[in-house]
Write a protein that holds these residues in place. Structure first.
Motif, short mmCIF file in Angstrom:
data_model
loop_
_atom_site.label_atom_id
_atom_site.label_comp_id
_atom_site.label_asym_id
_atom_site.label_seq_id
_atom_site.Cartn_x
_atom_site.Cartn_y
_atom_site.Cartn_z
N ASN A 1 0.80 -1.24 0.00
CA ASN A 1 0.00 0.00 0.00
C ASN A 1 0.83 1.28 0.00
O ASN A 1 0.40 2.29 -0.55
CB ASN A 1 -0.98 0.00 1.17
CG ASN A 1 -2.19 -0.85 0.86
OD1 ASN A 1 -2.82 -0.67 -0.18
ND2 ASN A 1 -2.51 -1.79 1.73
N ARG B 1 1.62 2.15 -3.71
CA ARG B 1 0.56 2.21 -4.72
C ARG B 1 0.70 3.45 -5.59
O ARG B 1 1.21 4.47 -5.15
CB ARG B 1 -0.82 2.23 -4.04
CG ARG B 1 -1.17 0.92 -3.39
CD ARG B 1 -2.37 1.11 -2.50
NE ARG B 1 -3.56 1.40 -3.30
CZ ARG B 1 -4.45 0.48 -3.64
NH1 ARG B 1 -4.31 -0.76 -3.25
NH2 ARG B 1 -5.50 0.80 -4.36
N LEU C 1 -2.27 6.57 -4.60
CA LEU C 1 -2.45 7.09 -3.25
C LEU C 1 -2.76 8.58 -3.21
O LEU C 1 -3.39 9.07 -2.29
CB LEU C 1 -1.19 6.83 -2.41
CG LEU C 1 -1.10 5.46 -1.75
CD1 LEU C 1 0.20 5.35 -1.00
CD2 LEU C 1 -2.27 5.20 -0.82
N SER C 2 -2.29 9.31 -4.24
CA SER C 2 -2.49 10.75 -4.18
C SER C 2 -3.92 11.12 -4.59
O SER C 2 -4.33 12.27 -4.43
CB SER C 2 -1.48 11.46 -5.09
OG SER C 2 -1.62 10.98 -6.40
N ALA D 1 -7.93 11.34 -4.17
CA ALA D 1 -8.72 11.54 -2.97
C ALA D 1 -9.30 10.22 -2.49
O ALA D 1 -9.57 9.33 -3.28
CB ALA D 1 -9.85 12.51 -3.27
N GLY D 2 -9.48 10.11 -1.22
CA GLY D 2 -10.10 8.91 -0.70
C GLY D 2 -9.43 8.45 0.57
O GLY D 2 -8.34 8.89 0.89
N ASP D 3 -10.11 7.56 1.29
CA ASP D 3 -9.53 7.05 2.51
C ASP D 3 -8.31 6.20 2.20
O ASP D 3 -8.22 5.57 1.17
CB ASP D 3 -10.57 6.18 3.25
CG ASP D 3 -11.57 7.05 3.98
OD1 ASP D 3 -11.34 8.27 4.06
OD2 ASP D 3 -12.58 6.51 4.44
N LYS D 4 -7.39 6.24 3.11
CA LYS D 4 -6.16 5.50 2.91
C LYS D 4 -6.37 4.01 3.23
O LYS D 4 -7.05 3.68 4.17
CB LYS D 4 -5.08 6.06 3.84
CG LYS D 4 -4.68 7.48 3.45
CD LYS D 4 -3.88 7.48 2.16
CE LYS D 4 -3.77 8.83 1.55
NZ LYS D 4 -4.80 9.15 0.57
N PRO D 5 -5.75 3.14 2.43
CA PRO D 5 -5.87 1.71 2.73
C PRO D 5 -5.26 1.39 4.10
O PRO D 5 -4.28 2.01 4.50
CB PRO D 5 -5.04 1.04 1.63
CG PRO D 5 -4.82 2.08 0.59
CD PRO D 5 -4.92 3.40 1.26
N ILE D 6 -5.86 0.43 4.76
CA ILE D 6 -5.32 -0.02 6.04
C ILE D 6 -4.05 -0.81 5.80
O ILE D 6 -4.01 -1.70 4.95
CB ILE D 6 -6.37 -0.89 6.78
CG1 ILE D 6 -7.51 0.02 7.24
CG2 ILE D 6 -5.74 -1.62 7.96
CD1 ILE D 6 -8.64 -0.70 7.91
N LEU D 7 -2.99 -0.46 6.52
CA LEU D 7 -1.69 -1.10 6.31
C LEU D 7 -1.63 -2.43 7.03
O LEU D 7 -2.10 -2.57 8.15
CB LEU D 7 -0.57 -0.19 6.82
CG LEU D 7 -0.51 1.20 6.20
CD1 LEU D 7 0.70 1.96 6.77
CD2 LEU D 7 -0.43 1.14 4.69
#
Lengths: 177, 313
Positions: free
Chosen positions: A66, A69, A72-73, A75-81
């Motif tokens: 993640n 990726r 990532l830039s 918009a949106g919630d960040k994936p859980i690491l």
């Protein structure tokens, strides 16, 4: 929904992949299995068990891609690491990236970037349970159990007992997933 | 693929966070520990993002920690400190912030001597704001790194007794820790002289002790606060030596504590005042773990907030 692989066919599939790995890298100590979260991890684990049962000491690790990726830039919630755990030196090893499905190739691209931040492996190869058309990058592998001609609207679902409660590979058509 | 539920544009205080937010931040921070142990400590995650450390108060540890966190995530980090800035030329906080915003930063990390400074910035700016300490109000990243340190040693804080010792009145660290520890299920007591205790502190649900031995008897975790000599105008105690005698941890009173107690301190340590050198460097102390964990926690905050501004505006 079309079933491609039943639970009882999983052990043979794991053996088939393990044989391919062995053929590529005969020296067990140079084999490093790296499972990509989420469903590459149980597959890598099954391969590891197979090698262990055959008295071959290979290396195993897990990788979360993640942080690498390419979207990532947006918009949106960040994936859980999830956990990246590679506690062996990768320099000089043959890294077998393990994932459930090869589709666009973007996950594999991210995984390669992650691996090269950790050292300089001898080679990086890719092992998957299934591959399907739809590549967006020049990435491919022949180390697969299934090569499935799917429509872009289809979805291949690989399940493992560890993550989903059962072993199963199916193709779902649009509206089924 | 799971995605985060941190529904915040800013991190202004622990008071605003849900327990699930705190858990997400810490779970994320734990994954960054791996990056921080690598030979090459850098991931490309925040490439092209700009983080501005806007520090109106002196800070070495917190500013450096945020700077390292941002750089290890590949963000561009710019430090602005009050003394060298246009604030000393008479520009207002808001004017300065708006000018900085005109340069399109993504995250602003702010420390200020007035409570609420970060809240004001967050109201006017599109960028995400992280409060790195506002007056005697909150210091959320400190409480989060303290929690991470406790969790790494104890697994859980549920049911633990935590004693916070020192100048509670002037301490944003105490306030953030009280909120954080209570949300995670610990019981908190505060220990200090009456002159350093806010009048209505018991309303926060903490036990109040004025004698050190009473306050520490049951404690699983002891958080010593720094005597902030620079912040105190009129001294609430006769002398530092007097304070050390009544409220400092030393090799004598440490024996009355639980055998597995953890001694914490947010730094910088006044050796020989709130804590004796042999205790600060001794087996109970986790002070340097706190510093290490601070980088991972701040990486988690920057990661979880990046991109949040375009979500909510």
């Amino acid at each position: 929904m079309r079933q491609l692989l039943k639970a009882e066919e999983f052990p043979d599939s794991v053996k088939k992949l393990a044989d391919m790995i062995q053929e590529e890298e005969p020296n067990a100590d140079d084999i490093a299995l790296v499972g990509i979260h989420t469903r590459g991890v149980p597959l890598a684990d099954r391969l590891y068990q197979h090698f262990t049962q055959n008295k071959k000491n290979v290396h195993i690790g897990t990788l979360d891609i993640n942080l690498y990726r390419d979207d990532l830039s947006e918009a949106g919630d960040k994936p859980i690491l999830k956990e990246t755990k590679i506690d062996f030196g990768i320099t000089g090893k043959t890294i077998f990236l393990v994932d459930d499905v090869l589709y666009t190739g973007r996950t594999v691209r991210a995984a390669m970037d992650a691996i090269f931040d950790l050292g300089r492996p001898k080679r990086v190869l890719l092992v998957v349970m299934a591959k399907r058309p739809g590549r967006e990058l020049p990435i491919d592998t022949s180390m697969t159990v299934l090569d499935v001609p799917t429509a872009p609207t289809d979805n291949i679902k690989v399940k493992f007992v560890e993550t989903d409660g059962k072993d199963d590979v199916t193709v779902l058509e649009k509206g089924e997933y | 693929m799971g995605s985060s539920g941190l529904n915040q544009k800013d991190i202004l205080g622990i008071e605003d966070l849900e327990r699930s937010d705190i858990e997400l931040i810490l779970q994320t921070a734990r994954q960054f520990e791996e990056v921080n142990k690598r030979a090459i400590k850098k991931v490309p995650t925040l490439r092209g993002k700009t983080v501005i450390n806007l520090f109106f108060e002196n800070s070495t540890r917190t500013r450096t920690s945020f700077e390292i966190a941002g750089k290890r995530l590949s963000a561009d980090v710019i430090n602005i400190s009050a003394s060298g800035s246009s604030l000393s030329k008479g520009e207002s906080l808001l004017d300065m912030a708006k000018n900085i915003e005109a340069m399109n930063p993504d995250i602003i990390v702010c420390r200020h001597s007035s409570a609420g400074a970060s809240h004001i910035l967050s109201r006017y700016l599109k960028a995400s704001v992280i409060n790195a300490g506002d007056g005697a109000h909150e210091h959320p990243s400190q409480a989060l790194l303290d929690l991470m340190t406790v969790l790494k040693h104890r697994g859980s804080v549920e049911g633990l007794n935590v004693a916070i010792v020192g100048d509670i009145s002037h301490s944003r660290v105490a306030r953030s820790n009280i909120y954080c520890l209570q949300k995670m299920g610990a019981s908190v007591s505060v220990v200090g002289p009456a002159s350093m205790m806010p009048r209505d502190i018991a309303k926060l649900g903490v036990k109040v002790h004025h004698r050190l031995n009473e306050g520490l008897k049951e404690a699983d975790i002891v958080m010593m606060l720094r005597i902030q000599r620079e912040r105190i105008v009129q001294s609430p105690f006769p002398s530092l030596r007097e304070y050390a005698r009544h409220y400092g941890i030393n090799h004598e009173n440490i024996n009355a504590l639980k055998k597995d107690v953890l001694i914490m301190h947010p730094g910088p340590v006044n050796r020989g005042v709130e804590i004796d050198p042999e205790i600060a460097d001794g087996p109970y102390s986790v002070i340097l773990d706190q510093v290490t964990n601070g980088v991972s926690v701040r990486m988690a905050l920057l990661y979880l907030l990046s991109g949040a501004n375009s979500l909510s505006l």
